[in-house]
Design an enzyme around this catalytic site. Structure first.
Site, mmCIF file in Angstrom:
data_model
loop_
_atom_site.group_PDB
_atom_site.id
_atom_site.type_symbol
_atom_site.label_atom_id
_atom_site.label_comp_id
_atom_site.label_asym_id
_atom_site.label_seq_id
_atom_site.Cartn_x
_atom_site.Cartn_y
_atom_site.Cartn_z
ATOM 1 N N PRO A 2 0.512 -1.487 -0.378
ATOM 2 C CA PRO A 2 -0.064 -0.145 0.766
ATOM 3 C C PRO A 2 1.079 1.047 0.148
ATOM 4 O O PRO A 2 1.712 1.157 0.464
ATOM 5 C CB PRO A 2 -0.449 -0.482 0.999
ATOM 6 C CG PRO A 2 -0.731 -1.483 1.223
ATOM 7 C CD PRO A 2 0.202 -2.168 0.924
ATOM 8 N N GLU A 3 0.501 1.759 -1.021
ATOM 9 C CA GLU A 3 1.011 3.595 -1.426
ATOM 10 C C GLU A 3 0.915 4.485 -0.121
ATOM 11 O O GLU A 3 -0.541 4.607 0.241
ATOM 12 C CB GLU A 3 1.198 3.716 -2.105
ATOM 13 C CG GLU A 3 2.061 3.044 -2.969
ATOM 14 C CD GLU A 3 2.650 3.208 -4.508
ATOM 15 O OE1 GLU A 3 2.681 4.202 -4.603
ATOM 16 O OE2 GLU A 3 2.635 2.376 -5.567
ATOM 17 N N HIS A 108 -6.551 -14.212 10.105
ATOM 18 C CA HIS A 108 -5.856 -13.515 9.320
ATOM 19 C C HIS A 108 -5.637 -12.462 10.398
ATOM 20 O O HIS A 108 -5.213 -11.569 10.173
ATOM 21 C CB HIS A 108 -5.074 -13.327 8.163
ATOM 22 C CG HIS A 108 -4.952 -14.481 7.297
ATOM 23 N ND1 HIS A 108 -3.592 -15.426 8.021
ATOM 24 C CD2 HIS A 108 -5.095 -14.622 5.878
ATOM 25 C CE1 HIS A 108 -3.678 -16.252 6.749
ATOM 26 N NE2 HIS A 108 -4.487 -15.656 5.565
ATOM 27 N N ARG A 131 -0.065 -11.544 5.585
ATOM 28 C CA ARG A 131 1.723 -12.127 5.624
ATOM 29 C C ARG A 131 2.219 -11.376 6.716
ATOM 30 O O ARG A 131 3.331 -11.778 6.129
ATOM 31 C CB ARG A 131 2.585 -10.951 4.173
ATOM 32 C CG ARG A 131 1.811 -12.048 2.566
ATOM 33 C CD ARG A 131 2.641 -10.481 1.195
ATOM 34 N NE ARG A 131 1.675 -11.187 0.240
ATOM 35 C CZ ARG A 131 2.092 -10.928 -0.703
ATOM 36 N NH1 ARG A 131 2.755 -10.267 -1.257
ATOM 37 N NH2 ARG A 131 0.928 -11.075 -2.196
#
Length: 295
Positions: A2-3, A108, A131
């Site tokens: 993500p930016e 998650h 992740r």
């Protein structure tokens, strides 16, 4: 990963529920993410009122009434979502604006904030990260500027802080390619691969061109600064780009990826001149550009 637009979209999505809310309980479903959670984090935050949600570059900042702040980084696959409390009726869930399908595997769900919101009542704010490359760090709000994650960050590419003259000063004498200079977080904070490719294309600049060349041309520097600000602003309005993992806090997808001019469009016609978009690798990252109409 993500930016800035994705993180800003998350901040805006969480803000209505979290600002002014009290943390009734914090549930940590594992001992760590990229780093171990701060010691006794659940006890530290229980009963605390959330004063504000901010952002610095790609970091989400959650400020609490006791003078502490959480620094949250989404890593590569992290996302926040808002879920109703079980005490809220189905009808209320359908009317409160946070009812879109999340499509996230609850396995998650590593962090769950149980909050009491002044406007939305009891809510769960859930951090999901397959992740586990994101992280949560605790810092005194007054010490944020000196925190190792934040202290070396450059200016923000939003608002009017990034101008042609500022960009020219930052790039003065630099022989590195434009792409590398724009991605240098010590110069400009929050820019990532996607939006740098798009901004360079808009300005008609090759990612291979030396950054110092732009610094010597005030008109070109102003054009590039404008393109950077515009592409970031448009991406925020679009809710960011959903390539793999990004979702907004209400569960919906961002859609700026449908406006990509060059990113991930190798071999497709350039939207300006029709020549095929090219892909090269710079510093281990894919760069997409049009060699025919960029100089």
């Amino acid at each position: 990963m993500p930016e800035l637009p994705e993180v800003e979209t998350v901040r805006r999505g969480l803000q209505p529920v979290m600002e002014g809310a009290v943390v009734e309980k914090l549930v940590l479903n594992r001992p760590d993410l990229r780093f171990p959670f701060p010691e006794n984090l659940n006890e530290r935050l229980q009963g605390q009122k959330i004063v504000s949600l901010g952002r610095r570059a790609k970091y989400l900042l959650i400020e609490f009434e006791d003078g502490a702040s959480l620094i949250s980084h989404l890593g590569m696959s992290g996302s926040y979502r808002i879920e109703p409390d079980l005490r809220v009726s189905t009808q209320e869930q359908a009317e409160d604006g946070f009812h879109y399908p999340r499509s996230k595997n609850p396995t998650h769900d590593h962090v769950v904030f149980h909050v009491q919101s002044p406007d939305y009542g009891p809510r769960q704010v859930i951090y999901n990260d397959p992740r586990r490359f994101g992280f949560l760090l605790l810092c005194g709000t007054g010490e944020l500027a000196d925190h190792p994650s934040l202290k070396d960050l450059g200016i923000e590419p939003t608002g009017n802080s990034l101008s042609g003259s500022v960009l020219a000063e930052l790039f003065k004498g630099k022989k590195v390619p434009l792409k590398a200079a724009l991605l240098d977080q010590r110069l400009i904070a929050g820019l990532g691969n996607i939006y740098v490719c798009e901004a360079l294309w808009r300005t008609g600049l090759s990612p291979l061109r030396a950054a110092g060349d732009v610094a010597q041309d005030p008109q070109l520097a102003e054009a590039l600064a404008t393109s950077v600000r515009e592409v970031i602003a448009e991406a925020i309005v679009a809710g960011g780009s959903s390539l793999r993992d990004h979702r907004q806090a209400d569960g919906t997808l961002g859609y700026f990826q449908h406006s990509f001019a060059v990113y991930d469009r190798e071999g497709e016609p350039c939207r300006r001149c029709g020549a095929p978009v090219q892909r090269i690798v710079q510093s281990g990252r894919s760069t997409f550009f049009c060699a025919a109409c960029s100089s």
